[in-house]
Write an enzyme that holds these catalytic residues in place. Structure first.
Site, mmCIF file in Angstrom:
data_model
loop_
_atom_site.group_PDB
_atom_site.id
_atom_site.type_symbol
_atom_site.label_atom_id
_atom_site.label_comp_id
_atom_site.label_asym_id
_atom_site.label_seq_id
_atom_site.Cartn_x
_atom_site.Cartn_y
_atom_site.Cartn_z
ATOM 1 N NE ARG A 40 4.384 7.913 6.097
ATOM 2 C CZ ARG A 40 3.328 7.136 6.266
ATOM 3 N NH1 ARG A 40 2.230 7.625 6.805
ATOM 4 N NH2 ARG A 40 3.360 5.880 5.884
ATOM 5 C CE LYS A 201 -4.105 -12.173 11.731
ATOM 6 N NZ LYS A 201 -5.368 -11.559 11.355
ATOM 7 N N GLY A 357 5.316 -0.626 8.597
ATOM 8 C CA GLY A 357 5.160 0.328 9.689
ATOM 9 C C GLY A 357 5.790 -0.137 10.989
ATOM 10 N N GLY A 380 1.962 -0.250 3.746
ATOM 11 C CA GLY A 380 1.262 -1.121 2.799
ATOM 12 C C GLY A 380 1.788 -0.983 1.379
HETATM 13 P P1 ADP Z 1 4.899 -4.485 9.555
HETATM 14 O O1 ADP Z 1 3.970 -3.402 10.037
HETATM 15 O O2 ADP Z 1 6.331 -4.098 9.745
HETATM 16 O O3 ADP Z 1 4.588 -4.919 8.147
HETATM 17 P P2 ADP Z 1 3.317 -6.567 10.776
HETATM 18 O O4 ADP Z 1 2.221 -5.588 10.956
HETATM 19 O O5 ADP Z 1 3.160 -7.636 9.782
HETATM 20 O O6 ADP Z 1 4.707 -5.760 10.489
HETATM 21 O O7 ADP Z 1 3.635 -7.302 12.128
HETATM 22 C C1 ADP Z 1 3.931 -6.626 13.314
HETATM 23 C C2 ADP Z 1 3.255 -7.259 14.492
HETATM 24 O O8 ADP Z 1 3.588 -8.628 14.628
HETATM 25 C C3 ADP Z 1 3.708 -6.573 15.745
HETATM 26 O O9 ADP Z 1 2.566 -6.029 16.390
HETATM 27 C C4 ADP Z 1 4.324 -7.710 16.562
HETATM 28 O O10 ADP Z 1 4.075 -7.606 17.936
HETATM 29 C C5 ADP Z 1 3.641 -8.926 15.992
HETATM 30 N N1 ADP Z 1 4.400 -10.155 16.305
HETATM 31 C C6 ADP Z 1 5.609 -10.512 15.863
HETATM 32 N N2 ADP Z 1 5.985 -11.688 16.395
HETATM 33 C C7 ADP Z 1 4.984 -12.103 17.205
HETATM 34 C C8 ADP Z 1 4.786 -13.234 18.049
HETATM 35 N N3 ADP Z 1 5.700 -14.180 18.156
HETATM 36 N N4 ADP Z 1 3.631 -13.317 18.720
HETATM 37 C C9 ADP Z 1 2.713 -12.337 18.610
HETATM 38 N N5 ADP Z 1 2.830 -11.250 17.849
HETATM 39 C C10 ADP Z 1 3.967 -11.125 17.148
HETATM 40 MG MG MG Z 2 1.958 -3.491 10.824
#
Ligand code: ADP
Ligand code: MG
Length: 400
Positions: A40, A201, A357, A380
Site C-alpha cells: 500500500r 460465506k 484481502g 471491503g
Molecule cells: P476475501 O478476503 O478475499 O474477500 P473471504 O474473506 O470472503 O475472502 O474468504 C476467505 C476465507 O474463506 C478464508 O479464510 C478461507 O479459508 C475461507 N474458506 C474458503 N473455502 C473454505 C472452505 N471450503 N471451508 C472453510 N473455509 C473456507
Molecule cells: Mg477476507
C-alpha cells in the site's frame, strides 16, 4: 473517469500549495512493528512523487489498525514514515498529532516539495464519526485535498469524505487506477467475462453475486460458499460450511442465473476431511457424495481442470474469494492452481482483476502477483464498488 484527478490541476498550480493527501498506509505489522507487506505504501508513491516534483508541500494522513479513537503507541505511524522515506529517497517529517499547534507549526515550516506525515488519524474518535469541526481543522492545514486511499473510500470519515466540504478535492493516481480497473474494465468488459467467487460465506458476497450476474457470461463458485448452493439443489454437504439462513437466497440466485443465461458452475469434486487442519487424512469425492462425517475444504482436481477451461477462454476475469481453506497447506492446492491459471490467462492477454484481502494473500502465496493485470489494494472497498454501491470517498471528489 468522471472525477477530477491531480492531473487536472494546471502544473504551476501546485507549486507552494499545501496538499493534504489521504493515503491508505494501513499496512500489516508484526509484533515488533516491522512492516510485513508494504504494497500500500509502494502503490501511493506515484501520487506523492507527482506532487513533490511539482513543488507541492505534501501533508499525508492515514489510519493504521483499529485504535478505536485513542492514542496507542503500537499504532503510531513512525515505522511507516521510515519506510516511506526509504522508498521515496527523501526526508519525511513525522508529527505526533493530526491537528493542533504542533502540526500547524510543522506545516508552516514546509518548503516546496517537502513531505510531512501526520499521526494515525483514528486516534481521534472524530475521524470515524466524520465530525465536521474535526474535518474543518484538518482542512485548515491545506489548500487542496487529494484522496488516494481507495481502501478506505467506502467509509464516510472525516479524512476520507468530510474534509472535501472545505477544500477542492481530487483523486490521486492509485484511486484513479482502482476505479478504472474495478469500474470501467468490469462495466464494459471484453467478453467472455468470467467471475470466480469463493470465500467463506454467501451472506458476505450476496450483493456482489447479484451484481455480477447482471454482467458476466460465466460465474464459477467455489470455497465455503459453494456448499450452501449444493444444499439448495437438494444435496447433503456433511460437515462443510453451510449457511442455513441463505439456502433460499441461493436457490433464487440459481434461478436468476438460469433466466439470464449465465453459465453458473459449482465444483465437480471436493477434497474432504473430518476436520480442516494440517496432517489429517483427506479424500477426493464427487460434489454430490460428501460423506456425512466429513467436510469439504478444497476443490478437487476435476474442478480445477473444468474451471481452468473457462479461465482459458475468458477475456476478462474478476476473482474474489479463495476456493478452499487455503491457510491450511493441505487445502491450499485448488486456490493456488487457479491462481496460476488466471496468471497464465493474464499473460495471454486477458484482463484479470483480483480483489479481497484473502484472495490477494492467496495470489501472493502462489507467487503470481506480478502477472495479474490489477490487484486491488482495497478489500471491503473493492467489493462494495463492484457491487455498484457509491463510495463516499469517491462521491465527494470534484466532477470532471
Ligand atoms: P476475501 O478476503 O478475499 O474477500 P473471504 O474473506 O470472503 O475472502 O474468504 C476467505 C476465507 O474463506 C478464508 O479464510 C478461507 O479459508 C475461507 N474458506 C474458503 N473455502 C473454505 C472452505 N471450503 N471451508 C472453510 N473455509 C473456507
Ligand atoms: Mg477476507
Amino acid at each position: 473517469m468522471n472525477k477530477k484527478t491531480i492531473r487536472d490541476l494546471p502544473e504551476g498550480e501546485l507549486r507552494g500549495k499545501r496538499v493534504l493527501v489521504r493515503v491508505d498506509f494501513n499496512v500489516p505489522l508484526d509484533e515488533n512493528r516491522n512492516i510485513t507487506d508494504d504494497t500500500r505504501i509502494v502503490e501511493s508513491l506515484p501520487t506523492i512523487r507527482y506532487l513533490v516534483e511539482r513543488g507541492a508541500r505534501v501533508i499525508l494522513v492515514s489510519h493504521l489498525g483499529r485504535p478505536k479513537g485513542k492514542p496507542k503507541d503500537e499504532l503510531r505511524m513512525d515505522p511507516i514514515a521510515k519506510r516511506l522515506e526509504e522508498l521515496l529517497g527523501r526526508k519525511v517529517t513525522k508529527v505526533n498529532d493530526c491537528i493542533g499547534e504542533e502540526v500547524k507549526r510543522a506545516v508552516a515550516q514546509l518548503k516546496d516539495g517537502d513531505v510531512l506525515l501526520l499521526e494515525n488519524i483514528r486516534f481521534y474518535p472524530e475521524e470515524e464519526a466524520n465530525d465536521e469541526n474535526f474535518a474543518r481543522a484538518l482542512a485548515e492545514l491545506a489548500d487542496i485535498y487529494v484522496n488516494d486511499a481507495f481502501g478506505a473510500a467506502h467509509r464516510a470519515h472525516a479524512s476520507t469524505a468530510g474534509v472535501a466540504k472545505f477544500l477542492p478535492a481530487y483523486a490521486g493516481f492509485l484511486m484513479e487506477k482502482e476505479l478504472e480497473a474495478l469500474g470501467e474494465k468490469l462495466n464494459n468488459p471484453i467478453r467472455p467475462f468470467l467471475a470466480i467467487l469463493g470465500g467463506a460465506k454467501v451472506s458476505s458476497k450476496i450483493g456482489v453475486l447479484r451484481k455480477l450476474l447482471e454482467k458476466v457470461d460465466v460465474l464459477l463458485v467455489g470455497g465455503g460458499m459453494s456448499y450452501t448452493f449444493i444444499k439448495a439443489m437438494g444435496y447433503e454437504v456433511g460437515k462443510s460450511l453451510l449457511e442455513e439462513g441463505m439456502i433460499e437466497e441461493a436457490r433464487q440466485i440459481l434461478e436468476v442465473a438460469q433466466a439470464r443465461g449465465v453459465r453458473f458452475e459449482l465444483p465437480l469434486d471436493f477434497v474432504v476431511a473430518p476436520e480442516g487442519k494440517e496432517g489429517i487424512a483427506t479424500r477426493v469425492v464427487d460434489w454430490d457424495k460428501i460423506p456425512p462425517d466429513m467436510g469439504g475444504f478444497d476443490i478437487g482436481p476435476k474442478t480445477v481442470e473444468k474451471f481452468g477451461e473457462y479461465i482459458k477462454e475468458a477475456k476478462t476475469i474478476f476473482w474474489n474469494g479463495p476456493l478452499g481453506l487455503f491457510e491450511v497447506n493441505l487445502f491450499a492446492r485448488g486456490t493456488i492452481e487457479i491462481a496460476k491459471k488466471v496468471a497464465e490467462a493474464a499473460e495471454s492477454g486477458a484482463i484479470v482483476v483480483v480483489g479481497g484481502g484473502d484472495t490477494v494473500a492467496a495470489i501472493k502465496q502462489a507467487g503470481v502477483e506480478r502477472k495479474i493485470t490489477h490487484i486491488s489494494t482495497g478489500g471491503g472497498a473493492s467489493l462494495e464498488f463492484v457491487e455498484g454501491r457509491p463510495l463516499p470517498g469517491v462521491e465527494v471528489l470534484l466532477d470532471k
